[in-house]
Enzyme design. Structure first.
Site, PDB file in Angstrom:
ATOM      1  N   LEU A   5      52.277  24.428  38.362  1.00  0.00           N
ATOM      2  CA  LEU A   5      50.992  24.761  38.979  1.00  0.00           C
ATOM      3  C   LEU A   5      50.848  26.272  38.949  1.00  0.00           C
ATOM      4  O   LEU A   5      51.742  26.998  39.389  1.00  0.00           O
ATOM      5  CB  LEU A   5      50.911  24.245  40.414  1.00  0.00           C
ATOM      6  CG  LEU A   5      49.554  24.423  41.121  1.00  0.00           C
ATOM      7  CD1 LEU A   5      49.330  23.315  42.154  1.00  0.00           C
ATOM      8  CD2 LEU A   5      49.420  25.784  41.815  1.00  0.00           C
ATOM      9  N   ILE A   6      49.723  26.736  38.428  1.00  0.00           N
ATOM     10  CA  ILE A   6      49.476  28.167  38.258  1.00  0.00           C
ATOM     11  C   ILE A   6      48.198  28.536  38.989  1.00  0.00           C
ATOM     12  O   ILE A   6      47.153  27.892  38.802  1.00  0.00           O
ATOM     13  CB  ILE A   6      49.323  28.528  36.763  1.00  0.00           C
ATOM     14  CG1 ILE A   6      50.494  27.978  35.948  1.00  0.00           C
ATOM     15  CG2 ILE A   6      49.202  30.035  36.575  1.00  0.00           C
ATOM     16  CD1 ILE A   6      50.208  27.891  34.454  1.00  0.00           C
ATOM     17  N   GLY A   8      45.072  31.284  39.801  1.00  0.00           N
ATOM     18  CA  GLY A   8      44.346  32.353  39.116  1.00  0.00           C
ATOM     19  C   GLY A   8      44.260  32.162  37.621  1.00  0.00           C
ATOM     20  O   GLY A   8      44.547  33.086  36.846  1.00  0.00           O
ATOM     21  N   SER A  10      41.549  31.563  35.713  1.00  0.00           N
ATOM     22  CA  SER A  10      40.238  31.748  35.101  1.00  0.00           C
ATOM     23  C   SER A  10      40.234  32.836  34.033  1.00  0.00           C
ATOM     24  O   SER A  10      39.289  32.930  33.238  1.00  0.00           O
ATOM     25  CB  SER A  10      39.180  32.077  36.165  1.00  0.00           C
ATOM     26  OG  SER A  10      39.532  33.271  36.851  1.00  0.00           O
ATOM     27  N   SER A  11      41.284  33.665  33.981  1.00  0.00           N
ATOM     28  CA  SER A  11      41.342  34.742  32.986  1.00  0.00           C
ATOM     29  C   SER A  11      42.751  35.315  32.938  1.00  0.00           C
ATOM     30  O   SER A  11      43.622  34.942  33.735  1.00  0.00           O
ATOM     31  CB  SER A  11      40.347  35.860  33.341  1.00  0.00           C
ATOM     32  OG  SER A  11      40.714  36.478  34.570  1.00  0.00           O
ATOM     33  N   GLY A  12      42.964  36.228  32.010  1.00  0.00           N
ATOM     34  CA  GLY A  12      44.161  37.056  31.984  1.00  0.00           C
ATOM     35  C   GLY A  12      45.474  36.316  31.952  1.00  0.00           C
ATOM     36  O   GLY A  12      45.682  35.364  31.208  1.00  0.00           O
ATOM     37  N   TYR A 140      46.564  48.427  47.061  1.00  0.00           N
ATOM     38  CA  TYR A 140      46.920  47.348  46.124  1.00  0.00           C
ATOM     39  C   TYR A 140      48.427  47.332  45.914  1.00  0.00           C
ATOM     40  O   TYR A 140      49.062  46.276  45.964  1.00  0.00           O
ATOM     41  CB  TYR A 140      46.205  47.566  44.793  1.00  0.00           C
ATOM     42  CG  TYR A 140      46.708  46.680  43.670  1.00  0.00           C
ATOM     43  CD1 TYR A 140      46.325  45.347  43.592  1.00  0.00           C
ATOM     44  CD2 TYR A 140      47.559  47.190  42.683  1.00  0.00           C
ATOM     45  CE1 TYR A 140      46.790  44.528  42.562  1.00  0.00           C
ATOM     46  CE2 TYR A 140      48.027  46.381  41.660  1.00  0.00           C
ATOM     47  CZ  TYR A 140      47.631  45.059  41.600  1.00  0.00           C
ATOM     48  OH  TYR A 140      48.104  44.256  40.584  1.00  0.00           O
TER      49      TYR A 140
END
Length: 250
Positions: A5-6, A8, A10-12, A140
């Site tokens: 299970l991953i 994020g 949607s990109s990258g 960040y």
């Protein structure tokens, strides 16, 4: 058949990691806040689930729908470059809620089943900015460094239960939406004291010379964490990440 299970996806990094594990025969649960089936090749081994790591109800629903998980990859996150003095309190809270607390919440949601089975792998994707002092991304950096810290302790706590824990540290990548997603949070370009520092930071982010991290590098680092029982706790996710970690003695 192993299941990953991953977050994020949607990109990258998350998207590339999902593609790699699909290509190599795994069952993949790709999660994203707004599911988009067109991002990944159709496969009977692929499930796409809605997941917002800042929403406990969303986490609970996704984990229930996912069923048994062999590998959890916490990749969801975002950046918000701004001098610390100028970073809005709402932005600070959002950064930690997504990058730190969201990752922790996913770990806590999945870990019981792994501990009970005495098997499983947790992979937390952070950043090499945590090993090098840099301006403009201090908050960040702090949110990701906190993940490093609790992951290090978690790796010790899980040893008796046969659950492996790893940190993948990517470097600077031109292939992610970091800059696009961070732009709305940028503060200080109109400040005469901070503007030169911020402009220098922007130039460094846009500089594509020298070693960088590709999304495929991070996917391969996650693969190593998931499949190599002798993989180290910290795994660099790109050519520049290797250099920065070596400089830091890691």
């Amino acid at each position: 058949m192993s299941t990953i299970l991953i977050t994020g996806c949607s990109s990258g990094f998350g998207l590339e990691t999902a593609k790699l594990f699909l290509e190599r025969g795994w069952d993949v649960i790709a999660t994203m806040r707004t599911p988009n089936p067109g991002l990944l090749p159709a496969s009977e081994r692929l499930r796409i689930l809605a997941l917002d790591v800042t929403d406990p109800a969303s986490i609970a629903e996704a984990v229930m729908s996912a069923g048994p998980i062999d590998v959890l990859v916490n990749n969801a996150g975002f950046g918000a470059p701004a001098p610390i003095e100028l970073t809005a309190s709402e932005t600070v809270q959002s950064l930690f809620q997504t990058n730190t607390i969201g990752t922790l919440a996913m770990v806590q949601a999945i870990l019981p089943q792994m501990r009970q089975r005495r098997a499983g792998v947790i992979v937390n994707v952070t950043s090499t900015v945590t090993v090098k002092t840099l301006p403009v991304i201090g908050i960040y950096r702090a949110s990701k460094a906190a993940v490093n810290a609790f992951t290090e302790s978690l790796s010790v706590e899980m040893q008796p239960f046969g659950v492996r824990v790893h940190i993948v540290l990517p470097g600077r990548s031109p292939e992610t939406r970091f800059g696009e997603n961070a732009r709305p949070h940028l503060r200080g370009l109109d400040d005469p004291d901070y503007a030169p520092l911020i402009q220098q930071f922007i130039r460094s982010v846009q500089d594509d010379t020298g070693p960088v991290t590709h999304a495929s590098d991070v996917a391969k680092a996650v693969w190593r964490a998931a499949t190599d029982p002798f993989a180290p706790l910290r795994i660099p996710g790109g050519a520049d990440a290797e250099l920065w970690m070596a400089e830091a003695g890691l």
